[in-house]
Structure formats: C-alpha cells, structure tokens
Scaffold this motif. Structure first.
Motif, PDB file in Angstrom:
ATOM      1  N   THR A 298     -62.280  -6.630 -21.173  1.00 47.84           N
ATOM      2  CA  THR A 298     -62.364  -7.168 -19.819  1.00 47.84           C
ATOM      3  C   THR A 298     -60.985  -7.352 -19.194  1.00 47.84           C
ATOM      4  O   THR A 298     -60.778  -7.025 -18.018  1.00 47.84           O
ATOM      5  CB  THR A 298     -63.114  -8.510 -19.833  1.00 47.84           C
ATOM      6  N   ASP A 299     -60.033  -7.891 -19.953  1.00 53.74           N
ATOM      7  CA  ASP A 299     -58.691  -8.117 -19.404  1.00 53.74           C
ATOM      8  C   ASP A 299     -58.051  -6.812 -18.948  1.00 53.74           C
ATOM      9  O   ASP A 299     -57.387  -6.762 -17.907  1.00 53.74           O
ATOM     10  CB  ASP A 299     -57.802  -8.807 -20.438  1.00 53.74           C
ATOM     11  N   ASP A 300     -58.253  -5.757 -19.722  1.00 56.14           N
ATOM     12  CA  ASP A 300     -57.714  -4.453 -19.319  1.00 56.14           C
ATOM     13  C   ASP A 300     -58.360  -3.970 -18.021  1.00 56.14           C
ATOM     14  O   ASP A 300     -57.691  -3.384 -17.155  1.00 56.14           O
ATOM     15  CB  ASP A 300     -57.944  -3.418 -20.422  1.00 56.14           C
ATOM     16  N   ALA A 301     -59.675  -4.209 -17.894  1.00 56.49           N
ATOM     17  CA  ALA A 301     -60.378  -3.805 -16.673  1.00 56.49           C
ATOM     18  C   ALA A 301     -59.847  -4.571 -15.468  1.00 56.49           C
ATOM     19  O   ALA A 301     -59.648  -3.996 -14.386  1.00 56.49           O
ATOM     20  CB  ALA A 301     -61.883  -4.031 -16.834  1.00 56.49           C
ATOM     21  N   ILE A 302     -59.618  -5.871 -15.645  1.00 57.62           N
ATOM     22  CA  ILE A 302     -59.096  -6.689 -14.535  1.00 57.62           C
ATOM     23  C   ILE A 302     -57.715  -6.213 -14.117  1.00 57.62           C
ATOM     24  O   ILE A 302     -57.410  -6.085 -12.922  1.00 57.62           O
ATOM     25  CB  ILE A 302     -59.070  -8.178 -14.943  1.00 57.62           C
ATOM     26  N   ARG A 303     -56.858  -5.944 -15.096  1.00 56.21           N
ATOM     27  CA  ARG A 303     -55.517  -5.464 -14.766  1.00 56.21           C
ATOM     28  C   ARG A 303     -55.567  -4.116 -14.052  1.00 56.21           C
ATOM     29  O   ARG A 303     -54.829  -3.884 -13.086  1.00 56.21           O
ATOM     30  CB  ARG A 303     -54.670  -5.351 -16.046  1.00 56.21           C
ATOM     31  N   ARG A 304     -56.457  -3.254 -14.501  1.00 55.33           N
ATOM     32  CA  ARG A 304     -56.568  -1.942 -13.861  1.00 55.33           C
ATOM     33  C   ARG A 304     -57.106  -2.082 -12.444  1.00 55.33           C
ATOM     34  O   ARG A 304     -56.689  -1.348 -11.534  1.00 55.33           O
ATOM     35  CB  ARG A 304     -57.485  -1.038 -14.690  1.00 55.33           C
ATOM     36  N   ALA A 305     -58.027  -3.021 -12.225  1.00 57.77           N
ATOM     37  CA  ALA A 305     -58.613  -3.220 -10.897  1.00 57.77           C
ATOM     38  C   ALA A 305     -57.605  -3.813  -9.917  1.00 57.77           C
ATOM     39  O   ALA A 305     -57.773  -3.700  -8.695  1.00 57.77           O
ATOM     40  CB  ALA A 305     -59.846  -4.125 -10.988  1.00 57.77           C
ATOM     41  N   GLU A 306     -56.578  -4.473 -10.421  1.00 55.07           N
ATOM     42  CA  GLU A 306     -55.555  -5.041  -9.540  1.00 55.07           C
ATOM     43  C   GLU A 306     -54.678  -3.963  -8.924  1.00 55.07           C
ATOM     44  O   GLU A 306     -53.991  -4.196  -7.929  1.00 55.07           O
ATOM     45  CB  GLU A 306     -54.698  -6.045 -10.321  1.00 55.07           C
ATOM     46  N   ILE A 307     -54.714  -2.774  -9.517  1.00 52.45           N
ATOM     47  CA  ILE A 307     -54.013  -1.626  -8.946  1.00 52.45           C
ATOM     48  C   ILE A 307     -54.961  -0.972  -7.936  1.00 52.45           C
ATOM     49  O   ILE A 307     -56.148  -0.801  -8.209  1.00 52.45           O
ATOM     50  CB  ILE A 307     -53.627  -0.617 -10.035  1.00 52.45           C
ATOM     51  N   ALA A 308     -54.467  -0.642  -6.783  1.00 52.78           N
ATOM     52  CA  ALA A 308     -55.323  -0.063  -5.739  1.00 52.78           C
ATOM     53  C   ALA A 308     -56.027   1.187  -6.260  1.00 52.78           C
ATOM     54  O   ALA A 308     -55.442   2.001  -6.979  1.00 52.78           O
ATOM     55  CB  ALA A 308     -54.491   0.281  -4.510  1.00 52.78           C
ATOM     56  N   ALA A 309     -57.285   1.315  -5.887  1.00 52.75           N
ATOM     57  CA  ALA A 309     -58.049   2.498  -6.282  1.00 52.75           C
ATOM     58  C   ALA A 309     -57.402   3.747  -5.709  1.00 52.75           C
ATOM     59  O   ALA A 309     -56.868   3.720  -4.596  1.00 52.75           O
ATOM     60  CB  ALA A 309     -59.485   2.374  -5.788  1.00 52.75           C
ATOM     61  N   PRO A 310     -57.417   4.837  -6.436  1.00 53.00           N
ATOM     62  CA  PRO A 310     -56.789   6.070  -5.939  1.00 53.00           C
ATOM     63  C   PRO A 310     -57.491   6.593  -4.698  1.00 53.00           C
ATOM     64  O   PRO A 310     -58.701   6.409  -4.521  1.00 53.00           O
ATOM     65  CB  PRO A 310     -56.942   7.037  -7.116  1.00 53.00           C
ATOM     66  N   THR A 311     -56.739   7.227  -3.845  1.00 52.56           N
ATOM     67  CA  THR A 311     -57.303   7.822  -2.638  1.00 52.56           C
ATOM     68  C   THR A 311     -58.120   9.054  -3.019  1.00 52.56           C
ATOM     69  O   THR A 311     -57.671   9.880  -3.818  1.00 52.56           O
ATOM     70  CB  THR A 311     -56.194   8.223  -1.657  1.00 52.56           C
ATOM     71  N   SER A 312     -59.285   9.149  -2.444  1.00 53.34           N
ATOM     72  CA  SER A 312     -60.142  10.286  -2.763  1.00 53.34           C
ATOM     73  C   SER A 312     -59.521  11.582  -2.274  1.00 53.34           C
ATOM     74  O   SER A 312     -58.972  11.659  -1.174  1.00 53.34           O
ATOM     75  CB  SER A 312     -61.524  10.092  -2.120  1.00 53.34           C
ATOM     76  N   THR A 313     -59.610  12.601  -3.110  1.00 57.06           N
ATOM     77  CA  THR A 313     -59.065  13.912  -2.764  1.00 57.06           C
ATOM     78  C   THR A 313     -60.101  14.805  -2.092  1.00 57.06           C
ATOM     79  O   THR A 313     -59.766  15.872  -1.587  1.00 57.06           O
ATOM     80  CB  THR A 313     -58.545  14.620  -4.023  1.00 57.06           C
ATOM     81  N   ILE A 314     -61.365  14.382  -2.133  1.00 54.43           N
ATOM     82  CA  ILE A 314     -62.446  15.159  -1.532  1.00 54.43           C
ATOM     83  C   ILE A 314     -63.409  14.196  -0.868  1.00 54.43           C
ATOM     84  O   ILE A 314     -63.277  12.979  -0.982  1.00 54.43           O
ATOM     85  CB  ILE A 314     -63.211  15.988  -2.591  1.00 54.43           C
ATOM     86  N   SER A 315     -64.390  14.749  -0.176  1.00 54.84           N
ATOM     87  CA  SER A 315     -65.449  13.930   0.403  1.00 54.84           C
ATOM     88  C   SER A 315     -66.374  13.464  -0.712  1.00 54.84           C
ATOM     89  O   SER A 315     -66.923  14.275  -1.456  1.00 54.84           O
ATOM     90  CB  SER A 315     -66.240  14.743   1.432  1.00 54.84           C
ATOM     91  N   ILE A 316     -66.518  12.149  -0.847  1.00 49.05           N
ATOM     92  CA  ILE A 316     -67.308  11.573  -1.939  1.00 49.05           C
ATOM     93  C   ILE A 316     -68.751  11.368  -1.495  1.00 49.05           C
ATOM     94  O   ILE A 316     -69.020  10.924  -0.373  1.00 49.05           O
ATOM     95  CB  ILE A 316     -66.709  10.224  -2.373  1.00 49.05           C
ATOM     96  N   ALA A 317     -69.684  11.691  -2.374  1.00 49.10           N
ATOM     97  CA  ALA A 317     -71.100  11.455  -2.086  1.00 49.10           C
ATOM     98  C   ALA A 317     -71.335   9.974  -1.824  1.00 49.10           C
ATOM     99  O   ALA A 317     -70.737   9.118  -2.487  1.00 49.10           O
ATOM    100  CB  ALA A 317     -71.959  11.927  -3.255  1.00 49.10           C
ATOM    101  N   PRO A 318     -72.193   9.627  -0.860  1.00 45.15           N
ATOM    102  CA  PRO A 318     -72.399   8.219  -0.493  1.00 45.15           C
ATOM    103  C   PRO A 318     -72.780   7.319  -1.660  1.00 45.15           C
ATOM    104  O   PRO A 318     -72.361   6.162  -1.713  1.00 45.15           O
ATOM    105  CB  PRO A 318     -73.531   8.300   0.546  1.00 45.15           C
TER     106      PRO A 318
END
Length: 392
Positions: A298-318
């Motif tokens: 869980t701690d690793d997940a929290i630390r990773r989530a604190e980093i902004a999500a990567p910008t999508s390189t393609i159109s993502i399905a809804p």
C-alpha cells in the motif's frame, strides 16, 4: 395455417437491454430447439412477465400466448414468425425463417466481418450494450450454419472473432454475478481457434478469455491462460497486448514476483510497440497501482499515486477513465484523503452509470465501503437503476 389476430402494436423492448438474456448458455440451449413454446416460456421467466404482458409485447391476446406456450396453437406463416422474432429480439432463423443475410453467403461473411469491427469500435467508445445487440444475432446465425454442416474456414474464423467480441462486450455490461456468461463466450471461441494454425488468433483468444476469467473470479485459471498467451505470442506487439492483462491477473492472485516481472516488461515494451487502449502509460499506471495494493504494498501505491499520472499518448476508451478513477480513489482513501477519494469515486460512479458499466459500479461500491457513505450511496443508487433496466 394458423395466423393470429394482433391486438395492436406495442413498444418493443430495446435490444440493447435484452440481448444479453439470449446470450446465456441456458438460453442458447433453448434456442437450439427452435421450439417457440419453450422460447416464450423462457422469455417470460427471465423478464418476470405475465402472459398478458408478453401478449402486449407481441400484439397478441393473452389466451393466444397461452395456447402457443402449451403447444395447442402453432405459427407457420413467415410473416407471423418474423414478427415474433423481431419483438423478442431474436434472429429470424431461430424460428425457422430464412434470414435474408444468409441468402448470399459471400455477402453474409462481409457483413459479419464489418459487424465485428464496428462492434469493437462501439465497445471501445463506451457503447458495449450496442456491441452486444449487434454481435449476438451474428453469432447465433453463424452457429446455426455450423450446426447445419456449413463449416467453411471463413465461417469458422468469423465465428471465433464474433464469439470473442461478444464475450468481451458482455464483460463490460454484465454485473459481477453474471460475468461467467462473458467467460463462456470467450471460451467457446477457443474451440474454434484450435482448428487454425494462427499464432495471432490463438494469442488473441487466450488473452481475451484469460481477462474474462479474471473478471469472473477464476483468477488462477486466468493467469494460466494469460501466461500461455504470452508464451505463444508471435511478436512483440502481440506479447505487449497480453502483458497488462497478465500483470492485472497476477496482482489479483497475489503473485508478487509474477506481477513485478510482468509490469516491468510491459513498461519496457512501451518504447518498442505502437500504443493501444491497453498498451499505453495511462493504462499501465492504473494497473501498477492496483497491483501494488493487491500484493500488499500500500505504501508503494500511495507514493506512486503522489506522482502525477502520465499524459495519455492516445485517445483512451471511456471505460478506462472510470477504471482509473476508482483505483486512484481507492489509493487516496488508503492515504487518508477521504474528501479526495469521495470526489474521485463519485465521478467514477457518474461516468460508469452513463456508460452502463455495472461491474465498475460494484468496484466503486467496494472501494467506498463504510468509510465513504456519500460515494457508497451514489454507487448503490446507480447500480440499482442499472439492474432495473437490465431486468426490464
């Protein structure tokens, strides 16, 4: 010749909402008999209709519906049979009526190939119910041809793709307790795929079936299928398509070593293959978060989530946006941010409701739990509305 008098036209149920009922294994067994009495009884049972309500749907008197169910009356004329098939959202051949699409074999194959492609586009665009409504009559028609001895390779290949598409679309629109139906259809595709010496088709079938097995709770079997798919993948593109799903299944199984190896390779391949709705930084970000939580980090997940999500390189399905919102909301809750988690989950519920994704509503409901009453209530209400519509 028995031609019933109609009592008047009545609105027909939308095939978007009833097609999945005909796609269940039980329904397929009943449809294979081509027995109108059994078909009518099944239709009334799954929809909870009285004979009066079925009569209103068909435009017939209640007593005539009763006579049809008891086998005291029979329909023989093409017009009446076609009318009943249309009202029940059935392909006409199920009631013994020649389907015009079957008249020209080549035209049917071309039509079927286009249907599979367009259904996949619809599913990826957030319209999985429309994909089901288009695919299941095609599958039924192709299976009827196969049963009648028309087992040309073109027919069987199209049947394999159509079964895969139907199973995957059903996996989007069915709630968790009914997801076995989706896995059933992807499994049926494997029976046909074995006929062909086609590594790409084999990898695709194993990949899609493995994912539906995971969603239906058979995680060990899912991992087995997905490991097989990765092993037989004939090139990096096909292998890259398998790895995100294998990582997700490995995480669900709690297999940390397999998850870590798989997600690492999936990230590495991002620079070597074209990005798709599954193979892209945004999708892998969500899968990585969920896998870390599932494997007890869980701690690793929290630390990773604190980093902004990567910008999508393609159109993502809804639907991927919904999946990401739920997973991120769960991480925010684990980090103690109840307000942020509530906002994310309520947003996920709103989008899942609009896209008719009951499985994702159930995920949101579990993520909210007792800690986020507003998000839980929102998910409960949306899920109840969808259940009502599906049962209509």
């Amino acid at each position: 010749m028995d031609t019933p008098q109609k009592t008047g036209e009545s609105p027909r149920r939308s095939p978007r909402l009833v097609s999945w009922h005909w796609a269940t294994p039980e329904a397929q067994a009943i449809l294979a008999t081509r027995n109108l009495s059994a078909i009518l009884r099944y239709h009334r049972r799954v929809h909870g209709d009285s004979q009066t309500q079925t009569g209103e749907l068909l435009g017939y008197d209640k007593t005539y519906v009763s006579a049809l169910e008891l086998g005291k009356r029979h329909l023989h004329d093409v017009g009446s049979l076609r009318h009943v098939a249309e009202r029940l959202s059935l392909p006409p051949h199920v009631l013994g009526v020649t389907d015009p699409a079957d008249a020209d074999h080549r035209a049917m194959l071309q039509f079927g190939q286009s249907t599979v492609r367009l259904a996949e586009i619809a599913r990826q665009s957030g319209h999985a119910t429309e994909a089901v409504a288009e695919l299941w009559p095609l599958v039924a028609r192709l299976e009827a041809r196969a049963r009648d001895g028309n087992t040309e390779r073109e027919v069987l290949r199209l049947l394999a793709h159509a079964r895969l598409g139907l199973g995957t679309a059903l996996g989007n629109v069915l709630p968790e307790e009914r997801l076995a139906t989706a896995a059933h259809w992807t499994a049926q595709s494997l029976d046909v795929v074995r006929i062909f010496d086609d590594p790409v088709l084999t990898t695709t079938a194993l990949r899609m079936h493995g994912n539906e097995l995971r969603k239906s709770g058979l995680v060990g079997a899912a991992v087995h299928r997905l490991v097989h798919a990765a092993a037989v993948a004939p090139n990096l593109t096909e292998r890259a398509a398998v790895l995100p799903l294998l990582a997700r299944a490995a995480g669900s199984l709690g297999n940390q070593a397999l998850f870590d190896r798989t997600i690492a390779e999936a990230h590495q391949l991002l620079d070597e293959v074209d990005h798709t709705s599954l193979v892209n930084p945004t999708a892998l970000y969500e899968i990585h978060l969920r896998g870390l939580i599932a494997t007890g980090r869980t701690d690793d997940a929290i630390r990773r989530a604190e980093i902004a999500a990567p910008t999508s390189t393609i159109s993502i399905a809804p639907q991927w946006r919904v999946i990401e919102l739920i997973t991120t909301g769960r991480v925010r809750l684990l980090a103690g941010d109840q307000r942020g988690a509530t906002e994310l989950l309520v947003g996920a519920v709103r989008e899942a409701r609009a896209q008719r994704l009951p499985h994702q509503l159930q995920r949101a409901l579990r993520a909210a739990g007792d800690a986020l009453p507003d998000a839980r209530e929102s998910a409960e209400q949306a899920l109840a509305q969808l259940r009502t519509e599906m049962a209509a």
